[in-house]
Design an enzyme around this catalytic site. Structure first.
Site, PDB file in Angstrom:
ATOM      1  N   LYS A  63      -2.141 -14.847  75.173  1.00  0.00           N
ATOM      2  CA  LYS A  63      -1.501 -15.115  73.883  1.00  0.00           C
ATOM      3  C   LYS A  63       0.022 -15.094  74.050  1.00  0.00           C
ATOM      4  O   LYS A  63       0.557 -14.279  74.811  1.00  0.00           O
ATOM      5  CB  LYS A  63      -1.947 -14.060  72.868  1.00  0.00           C
ATOM      6  CG  LYS A  63      -1.520 -14.303  71.437  1.00  0.00           C
ATOM      7  CD  LYS A  63      -2.109 -13.222  70.524  1.00  0.00           C
ATOM      8  CE  LYS A  63      -1.766 -13.422  69.065  1.00  0.00           C
ATOM      9  NZ  LYS A  63      -2.394 -12.397  68.184  1.00  0.00           N
ATOM     10  N   SER A 138      -4.959 -14.271  64.328  1.00  0.00           N
ATOM     11  CA  SER A 138      -3.850 -15.033  64.844  1.00  0.00           C
ATOM     12  C   SER A 138      -3.993 -15.464  66.302  1.00  0.00           C
ATOM     13  O   SER A 138      -3.268 -16.342  66.749  1.00  0.00           O
ATOM     14  CB  SER A 138      -2.571 -14.209  64.710  1.00  0.00           C
ATOM     15  OG  SER A 138      -2.660 -13.028  65.494  1.00  0.00           O
ATOM     16  N   SER A 162      -7.133  -9.886  64.589  1.00  0.00           N
ATOM     17  CA  SER A 162      -6.723 -11.144  65.211  1.00  0.00           C
ATOM     18  C   SER A 162      -7.423 -11.505  66.508  1.00  0.00           C
ATOM     19  O   SER A 162      -7.181 -12.591  67.039  1.00  0.00           O
ATOM     20  CB  SER A 162      -5.220 -11.133  65.460  1.00  0.00           C
ATOM     21  OG  SER A 162      -4.557 -11.496  64.291  1.00  0.00           O
TER      22      SER A 162
HETATM   23  N1  GLN Z   1      -4.665 -11.613  59.692  1.00  0.00           N
HETATM   24  C1  GLN Z   1      -3.975 -10.360  59.704  1.00  0.00           C
HETATM   25  C2  GLN Z   1      -2.527 -10.583  59.376  1.00  0.00           C
HETATM   26  O1  GLN Z   1      -2.213 -11.664  59.045  1.00  0.00           O
HETATM   27  C3  GLN Z   1      -4.147  -9.690  61.029  1.00  0.00           C
HETATM   28  C4  GLN Z   1      -3.291 -10.271  62.076  1.00  0.00           C
HETATM   29  C5  GLN Z   1      -3.413  -9.585  63.408  1.00  0.00           C
HETATM   30  O2  GLN Z   1      -4.380  -8.864  63.663  1.00  0.00           O
HETATM   31  N2  GLN Z   1      -2.405  -9.786  64.238  1.00  0.00           N
HETATM   32  O3  GLN Z   1      -1.718  -9.717  59.435  1.00  0.00           O
END
Ligand code: GLN
Length: 470
Positions: A63, A138, A162
């Site tokens: 990532k 994400s 994410s």
């Molecule tokens: N979807 C969640 C957010 O937008 C979690 C994101 C993540 O785990 N980095 O914060």
């Protein structure tokens, strides 16, 4: 020896293939073709000498918020455009030391804020299962990289789901280890009390191998716990064909609300019967503060993000606005142009909840409720429950562009944020498909009980067999 080189080259070439790059599914945002070839040769030499390695020659995608030396680390943001880190994440150093070959950086929601990979400055990634749909987020690029066969393993990061949510959307395995299990040195900080590096793989076994390969104390990260790491792959191999006799699995009522998607519920019901058939004792349990998890998360995560992202000011990282007359204007212009809308929304919310006069009402209160959520888990595990089984997400993958309301997007993480808030480990694995779309099932265990988590997941995966992908 040849095989290793061939396999690695092949993966690197495929990673660089435009079909998987900007023109196709938009999974890969950077590659290091030459250096990966050099690595492959080094790996092959070491392997030839018979060095003990668990990951020799395995191609890995990473990532874009995990620091690598030979590719930029941009967090899917214009504000870090072209930024190359002067140091490497501990997790990557450890994987490379064991023979893995890092071949690509993958697309992500900007600064890991999102559940669809649509907030990236590189544009959205498409789900390899159905290109009209989102791979989740994400870490959508990493989930898609494994689902598309670009690499066997990919690294993501988790603050609220994410890794597990995109794993569920793309039909692969996704692991969020215990908070403190893997060093975050070199992971760009989002919500420091929540962040963990996680793993995508096509099997529970490979996910376990990669997780353990990165785990263990690190002097460069004081939040990384120096607890013993299970040796690999023995614990996972030992689970193969093993039953779940003597294992108690809790089914939390709050994770099966009336509003749950009927297909998700149906596949979960099948998985629960399979777990019972393997010998597990299935019990209904309650985690009563679950409904407060999203509001609590959306106070704590933005609060920490507003502080962590203060460093991106045009002075130390990335491109700086030039057409300005003084320092203040430079900060304003750099940050206004560099950050996207969702990141700005988080910084505004976070600054507000931390501000004088509101701190007690929001941030302090949220921390108290967070403790109640953690206590819910403690009570269930103290009652003799070894693992919890839940759906990973309330729905299968949604279409790109379909979710426009931020609140609706935030609700994607309703079943995953609780493990981040409490710090426990959790895994998502494919438990079947409906209308071609993968459904993910989640298993959560006590802090640092990854062995039990992998045990239950591997047993379920083996018993479902082809059913998991059918
Ligand atoms: N979807 C969640 C957010 O937008 C979690 C994101 C993540 O785990 N980095 O914060």
């Amino acid at each position: 020896m040849r095989n290793i080189i061939d396999m690695t080259n092949d993966a690197a070439v495929r990673a660089a293939d435009p079909q998987f790059g900007r023109d196709g599914l938009n999974i890969v945002v950077a590659t290091n073709h030459e250096s990966s070839l050099a690595n492959a040769e080094r790996v092959a030499l070491a392997y030839g000498r018979g060095d003990a390695m668990s990951l020799p020659g395995m191609a890995i995608a990473v990532k874009d918020n995990i620091a690598t030396l030979d590719m930029p680390t941009t967090c899917g943001s214009r504000i870090l455009s072209g930024y190359v880190s002067p140091y490497e994440a501990t997790a990557i150093t450890r994987l490379r030391a064991q023979g893995a070959v890092v071949v690509a950086k993958t697309n992500m929601d900007e600064f890991a804020m999102g559940s669809s990979t649509e907030t990236s400055a590189y544009g959205p990634t498409r789900n390899p299962v159905d290109p009209a749909r989102s791979p989740g987020g994400s870490s959508g690029g990493s989930a898609a990289a494994v689902a598309a066969g670009i690499t066997e393993i990919a690294l993501g990061s988790e603050t609220g789901g994410s890794v597990r949510q995109p794993a569920a959307f793309c039909g692969v395995v996704g692991v969020k280890p215990t908070y403190g299990r893997i060093s975050r040195f070199g992971l760009v900080a989002f919500g420091s009390s929540l962040d963990q590096i996680g793993v995508f793989a096509r099997s529970v076994r490979n996910a376990a191998i990669a997780t353990y390969a990165m785990a263990g104390g690190d002097l460069n990260d004081s939040t990384c716990a120096d607890v013993p790491v299970p040796t690999t792959p023995e614990p996972v191999e030992a689970y193969r064909g093993r039953t779940l006799d003597g294992v108690t699995i809790g089914i939390p009522t709050e994770y099966f609300p009336p509003s749950l998607d009927a297909d998700v519920r149906a596949r979960c019901d099948v998985a629960i019967e399979v777990l019972r058939g393997l010998g597990a004792k299935i019990v209904d349990v309650s985690l009563p503060h679950t409904e407060l998890a999203i509001p609590v998360y959306y106070i704590i995560a933005p609060a920490e993000a507003s502080s962590n992202l203060a460093r991106f000011d045009g002075v130390r990282y990335g491109p700086r606005a030039a057409d300005v007359s003084d320092l203040r204007e430079m900060y304003q212009a750099t940050r206004s142009r560099g950050f996207g809308a969702e990141v700005k929304r988080r910084i505004l919310i976070g600054t507000y909840v931390l501000s004088h006069g509101y701190y007690d009402a929001y941030y302090k209160k949220a921390q108290s409720v967070r403790a109640l959520i953690t206590r819910d888990f403690d009570a269930v595990f103290a009652s003799g429950v070894d693992a919890l089984f839940t759906p990973t997400t309330p729905t299968p993958a949604f279409k790109i562009g379909a979710v426009t309301d931020p609140y609706e997007m935030y609700m994607s993480d309703i079943f995953t944020v609780t493990a981040n808030l409490s710090g426990i480990p959790a895994i998502s694995l494919p438990i079947g498909r409906v209308g071609g779309l993968p459904i993910g099932g989640q298993i959560m265990t006590r802090h640092f009980d990854e062995p039990r988590m992998f045990h239950v997941a591997a047993a379920l995966e083996a018993a479902l067999g082809g059913e998991a992908h059918a």
